[in-house]
Design a protein around this motif. Structure first.
Motif, PDB file in Angstrom:
ATOM      1  N   HIS A 245       7.064  -1.613  10.891  1.00 54.16           N
ATOM      2  CA  HIS A 245       6.156  -0.243  10.442  1.00 54.16           C
ATOM      3  C   HIS A 245       4.990  -0.172  11.510  1.00 54.16           C
ATOM      4  O   HIS A 245       3.903  -0.031  11.009  1.00 54.16           O
ATOM      5  N   ALA A 279      -3.001  -4.222  -1.605  1.00 51.98           N
ATOM      6  CA  ALA A 279      -2.949  -3.083  -0.854  1.00 51.98           C
ATOM      7  C   ALA A 279      -1.973  -2.798   0.112  1.00 51.98           C
ATOM      8  O   ALA A 279      -1.916  -1.875   0.736  1.00 51.98           O
ATOM      9  N   HIS A 280      -1.283  -3.992   0.393  1.00 51.12           N
ATOM     10  CA  HIS A 280      -0.145  -3.775   1.252  1.00 51.12           C
ATOM     11  C   HIS A 280       1.306  -4.247   0.740  1.00 51.12           C
ATOM     12  O   HIS A 280       1.782  -3.306  -0.042  1.00 51.12           O
ATOM     13  N   LYS A 310     -14.596   6.964  -9.459  1.00 57.99           N
ATOM     14  CA  LYS A 310     -14.733   5.748  -8.681  1.00 57.99           C
ATOM     15  C   LYS A 310     -15.193   4.605  -9.163  1.00 57.99           C
ATOM     16  O   LYS A 310     -15.015   3.424  -8.737  1.00 57.99           O
ATOM     17  N   ARG A 315      -6.683   2.305  -8.796  1.00 60.34           N
ATOM     18  CA  ARG A 315      -6.051   3.195  -7.797  1.00 60.34           C
ATOM     19  C   ARG A 315      -4.611   3.480  -8.095  1.00 60.34           C
ATOM     20  O   ARG A 315      -3.840   2.639  -9.007  1.00 60.34           O
ATOM     21  N   LEU A 316      -4.289   4.433  -7.914  1.00 58.24           N
ATOM     22  CA  LEU A 316      -2.624   4.833  -8.135  1.00 58.24           C
ATOM     23  C   LEU A 316      -1.879   4.124  -7.275  1.00 58.24           C
ATOM     24  O   LEU A 316      -1.842   4.481  -5.960  1.00 58.24           O
ATOM     25  N   GLY A 318       1.098   2.322  -4.885  1.00 58.38           N
ATOM     26  CA  GLY A 318       2.336   3.195  -4.536  1.00 58.38           C
ATOM     27  C   GLY A 318       1.910   4.523  -3.874  1.00 58.38           C
ATOM     28  O   GLY A 318       2.900   4.938  -3.419  1.00 58.38           O
ATOM     29  N   PHE A 319       0.653   5.030  -4.088  1.00 62.03           N
ATOM     30  CA  PHE A 319       0.291   6.180  -3.356  1.00 62.03           C
ATOM     31  C   PHE A 319      -0.773   5.937  -2.176  1.00 62.03           C
ATOM     32  O   PHE A 319      -1.487   4.899  -2.317  1.00 62.03           O
ATOM     33  N   HIS A 321      -1.844   6.268   2.191  1.00 60.79           N
ATOM     34  CA  HIS A 321      -1.295   5.515   3.371  1.00 60.79           C
ATOM     35  C   HIS A 321      -2.614   5.464   4.431  1.00 60.79           C
ATOM     36  O   HIS A 321      -3.027   6.850   4.665  1.00 60.79           O
ATOM     37  N   ARG A 322      -2.588   4.538   5.212  1.00 57.10           N
ATOM     38  CA  ARG A 322      -3.618   4.987   6.565  1.00 57.10           C
ATOM     39  C   ARG A 322      -3.060   5.803   7.336  1.00 57.10           C
ATOM     40  O   ARG A 322      -3.681   6.377   7.941  1.00 57.10           O
ATOM     41  N   ARG A 330      10.174   7.059   3.976  1.00 57.30           N
ATOM     42  CA  ARG A 330      10.849   5.957   3.475  1.00 57.30           C
ATOM     43  C   ARG A 330      10.760   6.230   1.904  1.00 57.30           C
ATOM     44  O   ARG A 330      11.867   6.009   1.113  1.00 57.30           O
ATOM     45  N   TYR A 368      -7.445  16.128  -6.366  1.00 60.54           N
ATOM     46  CA  TYR A 368      -8.042  14.681  -6.118  1.00 60.54           C
ATOM     47  C   TYR A 368      -7.059  14.161  -5.152  1.00 60.54           C
ATOM     48  O   TYR A 368      -7.487  13.705  -3.897  1.00 60.54           O
ATOM     49  N   ASN A 377       4.035   6.356  -1.235  1.00 55.80           N
ATOM     50  CA  ASN A 377       4.410   5.559  -0.346  1.00 55.80           C
ATOM     51  C   ASN A 377       5.707   4.528  -0.145  1.00 55.80           C
ATOM     52  O   ASN A 377       6.149   4.963  -1.398  1.00 55.80           O
ATOM     53  N   ARG A 404      10.921  -7.405   6.329  1.00 51.84           N
ATOM     54  CA  ARG A 404       9.866  -7.187   7.409  1.00 51.84           C
ATOM     55  C   ARG A 404       9.829  -8.334   8.553  1.00 51.84           C
ATOM     56  O   ARG A 404       9.345  -8.105   9.697  1.00 51.84           O
TER      57      ARG A 404
END
Ligand code: SDX
Length: 444
Positions: A245, A279-280, A310, A315-316, A318-319, A321-322, A330, A368, A377, A404
């Protein structure tokens, strides 16, 4: 492999016109070339910025920085496009298999029949681990997270391949790449078996790459184990989706470690460590925990409100992406694979999937998420499939690492062919104390 020297910085650019960026600063003006790739965004070559204008760029998280040139994977985040060596991910997921895609990522083109067979034979030949590697596992607690075991055993494996430090020739680098791709499924499956206290299962040459992994994960000496061909095909497709990726956090980690000339197994261990974060690659495990915590559809509205607050720091998972500011291609293939696996397993009702689909639908209608271009993602559905396959949550990121590894080693190898290759050494924007002198120490 040429170790680029600093004089490799482009000559003072005399180009004018649209293919340059002019920077005026502190009474000086300097022109920087704009480089056009074969696809996608152009890049401004700022290698002379410090020399010409005594300036650094400042780009926390490197979201606006091209750290290298690459020919492997192309992403268009706005259009939701993902290509491996030019081939759309949907075509590869539908028509290829993981071993063939591994060859493509490593060598740049799809293999001929003969090249494919030689490649698969090489992977089979190197899938076995040195028997002493078994002792590595005994140093871990049985309840150790399998990512800690994978990270530790891959780094430790470097001790069995001292020749891996000979990165000066392509043949040695290729051998290390094959060794890593071949052995990572065995290490991953053995980490799972170790956590169960069950005997390790050896790789077999009469199985495909993914069938082998499933067999090593679930076969037991007490009864015959038959690999389910539908599940094996589904997992093989999931491995394809996770294979590479471009310059994500773990791949950038591998490239950075590789730029120092470190042993390739140590570089991949560094990539595994980076992938582990929620986060990854750790997000697939975090999604399952999130869905279990939400529990019921009735709880979705309050959960979404918490995400939007905030202060909650929720965080949600699996949602977002940078790079993808549209659907992650995918994720869409993953969702359809999820239904296929559940159907094959005769799972009529999977509450977690129903919850995930409802959560996605509501989020995609909520300003939002729409305003921030947050879409599912690759990690949003993968955990539900893995769970249905009987894979424990703690192994989800391990499976991501198995897939990967081919992307990591392909990117690691590519760096050595780059004439601009040099050690990664970013600078900083310093805001700490200015120079000051110590007072006489009170106690001297
Ligand atoms: C992978 O890089 C890759 O290619 C990675 C990967 C690969 O194949 O290698 O695709 C695999 O890592 C996928 C991502 C898996 N991670 C998650 O699902 C974790 C949840 N997602 C986020 O943490 C986040 O979206 C990231 C880490 C994926 C991206 O972070 P960015 O690009 O730094 O985004 P950001 O933090 O700048 O977010 C922009 C805004 C912020 O709000 P504002 O400050 O503008 O008000 O969006 C918000 C963020 O708070 N936001 C989220 C969110 N993701 C971003 N809000 C709630 N839930 C989220 N998931």
């Amino acid at each position: 492999m040429s170790q680029a020297k600093s004089e490799n910085i482009p000559p003072q650019n005399t180009a004018q016109g649209e293919n340059v960026v002019t920077v005026n600063y502190n009474g000086k003006s300097s022109v920087f070339p704009v480089l056009k790739g074969s696809m996608g965004d152009h890049v401004v070559d700022i290698r002379n910025l410090k020399k010409n204008l005594d300036l650094f760029t400042f780009d926390p998280g490197l979201g606006g920085t091209a750290s290298c040139e690459s020919k492997i994977t192309y992403i268009d985040g706005d259009k939701g496009v993902l290509l491996y060596r030019g081939y759309p991910i949907a075509q590869l997921a539908e028509q290829s298999n993981f071993a063939e895609v591994s060859y493509l990522l490593l060598y740049g083109n799809l293999p001929t029949r003969q090249e494919y067979e030689v490649f698969v034979d090489r992977l089979n030949e190197h899938a076995l681990l040195h028997e002493q590697i078994r002792n590595f596992f005994n140093g871990f607690r049985r309840d150790a997270h399998p990512m800690s075991i994978l990270c530790g055993t891959v780094a430790g494996l470097s001790a069995f391949y001292p020749e891996g430090t000979d990165i000066s020739n392509e043949a040695s680098r290729d051998r290390s790449a094959i060794n890593l791709i071949a052995k990572i499924p065995t290490l991953a499956a053995w980490a799972y078996k170790y956590s169960l206290g069950e005997p390790f299962v050896y790789p077999r040459s009469d199985y495909s790459y993914t069938e082998n992994f499933l067999n090593m994960m679930f076969a037991r000496p007490t009864e015959p184990y038959k690999v389910n061909p539908i599940l094996s095909r589904a997992l093989d497709r999931i491995f394809i989706l996770h294979a590479d990726h471009e310059q994500n956090a773990s791949t950038s980690t591998v490239r950075l470690a590789g730029s120092t000339g470190a042993h390739p197994f140590a570089c991949i261990a560094a990539g595994i460590a980076a992938l582990w974060g929620p986060a990854h690659g750790g997000a697939n495990e975090a999604v399952l925990k999130m869905l279990n915590a939400i529990g019921r559809k009735e709880n979705i509205p309050s959960f979404i409100e918490k995400v939007k607050d905030k202060n909650s720091e929720v965080r949600l998972m699996g949602f977002g992406h940078r790079v993808y500011k549209n659907f992650d291609p995918r994720a869409q293939i993953m969702q359809s694979t999820c239904y296929e696996v559940l159907r094959e397993l005769g799972v009529k009702k999977e509450p977690l999937l129903e919850l995930a689909v409802e959560l996605e639908e509501r989020a995609l209608k909520d300003d939002y998420f729409v305003e921030r271009k947050l879409y599912p993602n690759v990690d949003f559905y993968s955990g539900i499939i893995f769970k249905a396959m009987g894979i424990p949550t703690s192994m989800f990121t391990v499976l991501f690492a198995v897939a990967r590894t081919v992307g990591w080693v392909s990117q690691w190898k590519e760096a050595f062919d780059d004439p601009l290759r040099r050690i990664y050494r970013p600078r900083q924007h310093y805001t700490g104390p200015v120079e000051r002198n110590m007072k006489t120490s009170y106690w001297l």
